[in-house]
Design a protein around this motif. Structure first.
Motif, short mmCIF file in Angstrom:
data_model
loop_
_atom_site.label_atom_id
_atom_site.label_comp_id
_atom_site.label_asym_id
_atom_site.label_seq_id
_atom_site.Cartn_x
_atom_site.Cartn_y
_atom_site.Cartn_z
N LEU A 1 2.46 7.13 6.82
CA LEU A 1 2.26 8.49 6.27
C LEU A 1 2.26 9.54 7.37
O LEU A 1 2.72 10.66 7.17
N GLU B 1 2.38 14.49 -1.93
CA GLU B 1 3.19 13.31 -1.58
C GLU B 1 3.95 12.69 -2.75
O GLU B 1 4.54 11.61 -2.62
N SER B 2 3.93 13.37 -3.90
CA SER B 2 4.83 12.93 -4.97
C SER B 2 6.25 13.37 -4.61
O SER B 2 6.44 14.39 -3.94
N ALA C 1 2.52 10.24 -6.62
CA ALA C 1 1.56 9.69 -5.66
C ALA C 1 0.17 9.72 -6.27
O ALA C 1 -0.12 10.57 -7.12
N PRO C 2 -0.68 8.78 -5.87
CA PRO C 2 -2.06 8.78 -6.40
C PRO C 2 -2.79 10.05 -5.96
O PRO C 2 -2.45 10.64 -4.92
N LYS D 1 2.64 1.82 -3.34
CA LYS D 1 1.76 2.41 -4.35
C LYS D 1 1.75 3.93 -4.23
O LYS D 1 1.61 4.64 -5.21
N ILE D 2 1.83 4.42 -3.00
CA ILE D 2 1.84 5.88 -2.78
C ILE D 2 3.23 6.43 -3.09
O ILE D 2 3.37 7.47 -3.72
N ASP E 1 0.85 -1.21 0.00
CA ASP E 1 0.00 0.00 0.00
C ASP E 1 0.88 1.25 0.00
O ASP E 1 0.60 2.22 -0.72
N LEU F 1 -5.25 10.24 -1.25
CA LEU F 1 -4.42 9.61 -0.22
C LEU F 1 -5.29 9.16 0.95
O LEU F 1 -6.30 9.80 1.25
N THR G 1 0.63 15.86 -7.78
CA THR G 1 -0.16 15.40 -6.63
C THR G 1 0.66 15.53 -5.35
O THR G 1 1.89 15.40 -5.38
N TYR H 1 -2.27 3.97 8.94
CA TYR H 1 -1.44 4.71 7.97
C TYR H 1 -0.31 5.44 8.67
O TYR H 1 0.10 6.53 8.25
#
Lengths: 442, 442
Positions: free
Chosen positions: B129, B79-80, B104-105, A400-401, A397, B108, B77, B126
């Motif tokens: 993060l 968190e890229s 990053a997608p 992926k981020i 997970d 989040l 995006t 998480y």
């Protein structure tokens, strides 16, 4: 007031005046009484000479011989805790009265004066007595200062130390034949950490330069007992640097080892002079061999090595020993290692990884490398190893981020302690060892 | 060569020149290029202002705002990971080009700018993060220095730090309703350490003054989630002193807390000024109440307390909070605590034990006491608790040989971190929290 001359040999280096001395007065060290020539101490009976005219007492600072009248030690057993009163006369310390606080049984499971390091089953089962022996008290002091030196070095370079997780749904898959331990939390399956690799990548992505002092647990194959280099519970100094390359990490390791060994010489000179006087501060940089070069040399040495597999640990140990110095081996074949190493773009089929092998039979002490951080590649590598990507849920997970490219390494603390203290076996380098194939132990 | 003025706010305090700077040049910090006004950095996209004319980048040293042309940040995006080039003009930092290293997608699972501390399930799930947010990067830095300060203090007083066991056939039986986790090693039953009490007594008998930084695991009742003060995986600074009494240990705790809070103010001034500016270096000694006195006060406060049982944690927390200062509570009834406390000869039915309760809602942070070391008495107490003495095999074997009388205590490191950093919940005080009732989390 003058201090009495009766001192145990191995004084702790940093004991200061004040409150702690107050504590010590109550027991561990000699207390001045009315006459400056008399003393009173609380200590363990370490040894009784056959003539019953000499007794050796032990406290946390070491051991000391006293003269005594045989009547005073009648019925006394080794490892009993006593309060002893005495005096100093013409430089001799004489005990005139002993009060037994705790009487130890006449037969002890091991000899505290000389714990049975050659018998790892008894050594680990009675580890709580082993740590009373003067030798292992010194080893533990050395280990404390090794850790202190490593922390000081890393923190001075801007690393942040993080608390290591103990359990997680997933841990390191690449274990050289060892098994992971399992447990449950709220009915869910967890593993005991066998390495912190995934947490290291997560943390370096946040904080850049990090380390853990990770306590890992693995069920080692029982036959690993004979190597003298494996423990089921062991400590990894787990370092990770975002955006770094193997050259950066290898230089950092070299500086760290050089600094730490010098630091321990400073802090534990008397202990090292007794246990390992020939320990040298290493000359850096260390020699570097590629896997391919090491493979050729090992073949010429007649070692049974198979191309594409990790070298038998005995073989790589022999290699460093024959060269007489620490050796880096770099660029292992991809298929020989865990899924988390980065392949070398310029050298297909090889990782960008490294192992440090110590001479004199001590063997591997550091392994590391650049990390695979690309989601698709990690999944591909996990499948290639025949593992189920679903098992690595939280890590994938995160991948992926986004995970930062990083490089890192793990230092086996007990292996390093064994090297620095010059110990024959790794179970001598930890206070409560769990050795391959032996259970239960404390 | 001049250094550019673009600096992230929270610089690590001890970064030095040399090899580590070489590593840093490769990524994390600003690299001088040909023109002294231009820069190139590797960083995470922390925030994008709605007008797309301002971007906030983050690296391990903190966050910083940059001006940017909207065309440059198109499709970017949060968190890229990016490599950004720019220049400084009239004091403004402008980014002219961005290369995305990891995208990053767009959605989040949590907001890294403001992690959901009020939602412990998502906060712990998480956590990888959460540790990227500037607030928790500061908390982790504070925690590192708390641990460093504690170690420095104890080692300077002559304590030896030992590596903590992770599993043992037996662990602490007195868990206030929490369950122990179980595992197997070579087919034998082991428990994950829920406290190191027995190892502390064994080690103090050998080395006199010792400490562990123990990582403990317990399955807390899910309802403990609401207290904000419990974790399933937590750190205990486990200290033990042979031959000491509760007064010695309480004074040591007071000095340790005073020293550590002052030390953290020195090392983390900017972080504390932001997170907990009202944190004071405590005045010592702390106020002391006996259990009986505290019971009376709590009854008068209308708290539901039952004589002979431990106080509800909420009640003792309210007591310290109402008094506005840290409070020692001493001499708990024997039946309210674990088997390892020493009964008070002068106050029958009471232990020689102590708890430190912090004000402002933080609650218990230290518990300790003198230890029962007499074999027969330990067996008696184990039976009284309805437990099977056979379960405590190695510890009773040792007790038969002899354990030193000792006194010791455990400091909850995450609780202390919460207090020092002024955090609302304990799960904010650890990098990868495991909270009551929530599984699986990393």
């Amino acid at each position: 007031m003058a201090t009495l001359s009766i001192k145990f040999k191995y004084a702790f280096p940093l004991v200061k005046a004040g409150m702690v001395m107050k504590v010590r007065e109550k027991g561990l060290t000699i207390k001045e009484t009315e006459s400056k020539e008399s003393f009173e101490i609380m200590a363990w009976v370490h040894d009784l000479m056959p003539d019953k005219r000499t007794i050796v007492l032990r406290d946390p600072t070491g051991i000391k011989e006293f003269l005594v009248d045989p009547s005073v030690v009648k019925g006394l057993t080794r490892e009993s805790l006593v309060k002893a009163k005495g005096y100093v006369h013409s430089g001799e310390s004489v005990i005139k009265d002993i009060k037994v606080i705790i009487k130890a049984p006449p037969k002890l499971p091991i000899d505290v004066r000389n714990p049975p390091a050659d018998d790892p089953e008894r050594f680990s089962k009675y580890s709580y007595l082993v740590i009373r022996s003067p030798k292992y008290m010194k080893v533990l002091k050395i280990q404390q200062w090794i850790l202190y030196g490593i922390r000081d070095f890393l923190i001075s370079k801007g690393f942040i130390e993080l608390l290591p997780p103990i359990i997680s749904p997933c841990s390191d898959p690449g274990l050289r034949g060892a098994k992971k331990l399992r447990t449950k939390l709220y009915g869910k399956e967890y593993e005991l950490m066998s390495s912190l690799i995934m947490f290291k990548q997560a943390a370096a992505s946040a904080l850049g330069k990090i380390f853990f002092v990770g306590r890992n647990v693995r069920e080692e194959p029982p036959e690993h007992l004979s190597t003298g280099r494996h423990l089921c519970e062991f400590t990894q100094i787990d370092v990770e640097l975002a955006f770094a390359k193997i050259d950066d990490a290898m230089r950092l390791c070299e500086d760290l080892l050089k600094y730490t060994i010098g630091f321990v010489w400073d802090k534990c000179r008397s202990e090292l002079e007794e246990l390992n006087p020939s320990l040298e501060i290493p000359r850096i940089p260390f020699k570097v061999l590629t896997y391919d070069e090491a493979f050729q040399i090992l073949k010429e040495m007649g070692e049974k090595v198979v191309y594409g597999k990790e070298f038998p640990q005995d073989s790589e140990t022999k290699l460093a020993t024959s060269l007489g110095e620490p050796i880096w081996i770099i660029k292992y074949p991809i298929e020989s290692r865990g899924f988390y190493y980065m392949p070398d773009q310029e050298d297909p089929g090889k990782n960008r990884d490294f192992n440090l092998i110590l001479p004199k039979g001590y063997g591997e002490v550091i392994d590391g490398g650049e990390r695979e951080y690309r989601y698709e590649k990690i999944v591909e590598r996990i499948k290639l190893m025949g593992e189920d990507p679903d098992h690595y849920g939280w890590f994938l997970d995160l991948a992926k981020i986004g995970i930062a490219p990083s490089c890192g390494f793990g230092i086996g603390l007990e292996r390093l302690t064994r090297y620095i203290a010059g110990l024959k076996y790794i179970w001598e380098a930890v206070p409560f060892p769990k050795v391959p194939g032996v259970a239960p132990t404390p």
